[in-house]
Design a protein around this motif. Structure first.
Motif, mmCIF file in Angstrom:
data_model
loop_
_atom_site.group_PDB
_atom_site.id
_atom_site.type_symbol
_atom_site.label_atom_id
_atom_site.label_comp_id
_atom_site.label_asym_id
_atom_site.label_seq_id
_atom_site.Cartn_x
_atom_site.Cartn_y
_atom_site.Cartn_z
ATOM 1 N N PRO A 16 -37.397 -58.405 13.963
ATOM 2 C CA PRO A 16 -38.343 -58.065 15.107
ATOM 3 C C PRO A 16 -37.466 -57.980 16.437
ATOM 4 O O PRO A 16 -37.745 -57.288 17.280
ATOM 5 C CB PRO A 16 -39.492 -58.656 14.880
ATOM 6 N N THR A 20 -37.177 -54.820 18.748
ATOM 7 C CA THR A 20 -37.628 -54.660 19.872
ATOM 8 C C THR A 20 -36.433 -54.237 21.094
ATOM 9 O O THR A 20 -36.776 -53.718 22.073
ATOM 10 C CB THR A 20 -38.563 -55.778 20.372
ATOM 11 N N THR A 21 -35.190 -54.997 20.719
ATOM 12 C CA THR A 21 -34.392 -54.828 21.737
ATOM 13 C C THR A 21 -33.893 -53.392 21.877
ATOM 14 O O THR A 21 -33.681 -52.820 22.786
ATOM 15 C CB THR A 21 -33.049 -55.727 21.515
ATOM 16 N N TRP A 23 -35.507 -50.786 20.789
ATOM 17 C CA TRP A 23 -36.716 -50.214 21.587
ATOM 18 C C TRP A 23 -36.666 -50.286 22.959
ATOM 19 O O TRP A 23 -36.996 -49.301 23.685
ATOM 20 C CB TRP A 23 -38.210 -50.648 20.993
ATOM 21 N N SER A 102 -43.725 -54.253 25.686
ATOM 22 C CA SER A 102 -42.442 -54.169 25.255
ATOM 23 C C SER A 102 -41.450 -55.232 25.775
ATOM 24 O O SER A 102 -40.798 -56.084 24.715
ATOM 25 C CB SER A 102 -41.501 -52.766 25.666
ATOM 26 N N SER A 105 -43.177 -58.764 24.138
ATOM 27 C CA SER A 105 -42.821 -59.088 22.582
ATOM 28 C C SER A 105 -41.329 -59.391 22.606
ATOM 29 O O SER A 105 -40.876 -60.169 22.008
ATOM 30 C CB SER A 105 -43.002 -57.613 21.720
ATOM 31 N N ASN A 106 -40.335 -58.769 23.359
ATOM 32 C CA ASN A 106 -38.978 -59.239 23.058
ATOM 33 C C ASN A 106 -38.820 -60.462 23.765
ATOM 34 O O ASN A 106 -38.023 -61.271 23.201
ATOM 35 C CB ASN A 106 -37.946 -58.009 23.865
#
Length: 124
Positions: A16, A20-21, A23, A102, A105-106
């Motif tokens: 993940p 997420t990176t 994204w 974003s 979460s990252n």
């Protein structure tokens, strides 16, 4: 905890983190200019745009991250005179959630991987 379990947990966190990176780089490309236009009187946004505009996507990512922190802590940054609080309050809720969630979460996955590595090196 065994090395196999730690490796599995690392893999579960790493996938993940990478997603997420990816994204974040897509989100930076799509939303940074829009977010900067929504904060036209922010001295911090203007200075960051001037400072990082020549750096391409990494500069946009840095600027986008700063905008996310502005949205996360507007009163603290407004005390320094770097942002207009009314602009932050008028910022679209959906875009604010996209930016903060974003980066949040990252950051969570990044620090979880660091904590797991520290645990593996010093405890196991």
């Amino acid at each position: 905890m065994s090395q196999e379990q730690l490796s599995l947990i690392s893999l579960i966190l790493f996938v993940p983190f990478i997603l997420t990176t990816v994204w974040i780089f897509l989100m930076v490309h799509i939303y940074t200019d829009k977010a900067e236009r929504l904060l036209p009187n922010s001295r911090l946004v203007k200075d960051n745009k001037k400072l990082f505009s020549h750096m391409g996507l990494l500069g946009k990512a840095t600027s986008n991250g700063v905008i996310s922190y502005i949205l996360l802590m507007p009163k603290l940054i407004a005390k320094k005179g770097l942002v207009d609080v009314t602009e932050v309050h008028n910022f679209p809720r959906k875009l604010k959630l996209i930016l903060i969630l974003s980066w949040g979460s990252n950051s969570f996955f990044f620090f979880a991987l660091i904590a797991l590595n520290v645990y593996r090196r010093h405890v196991v």
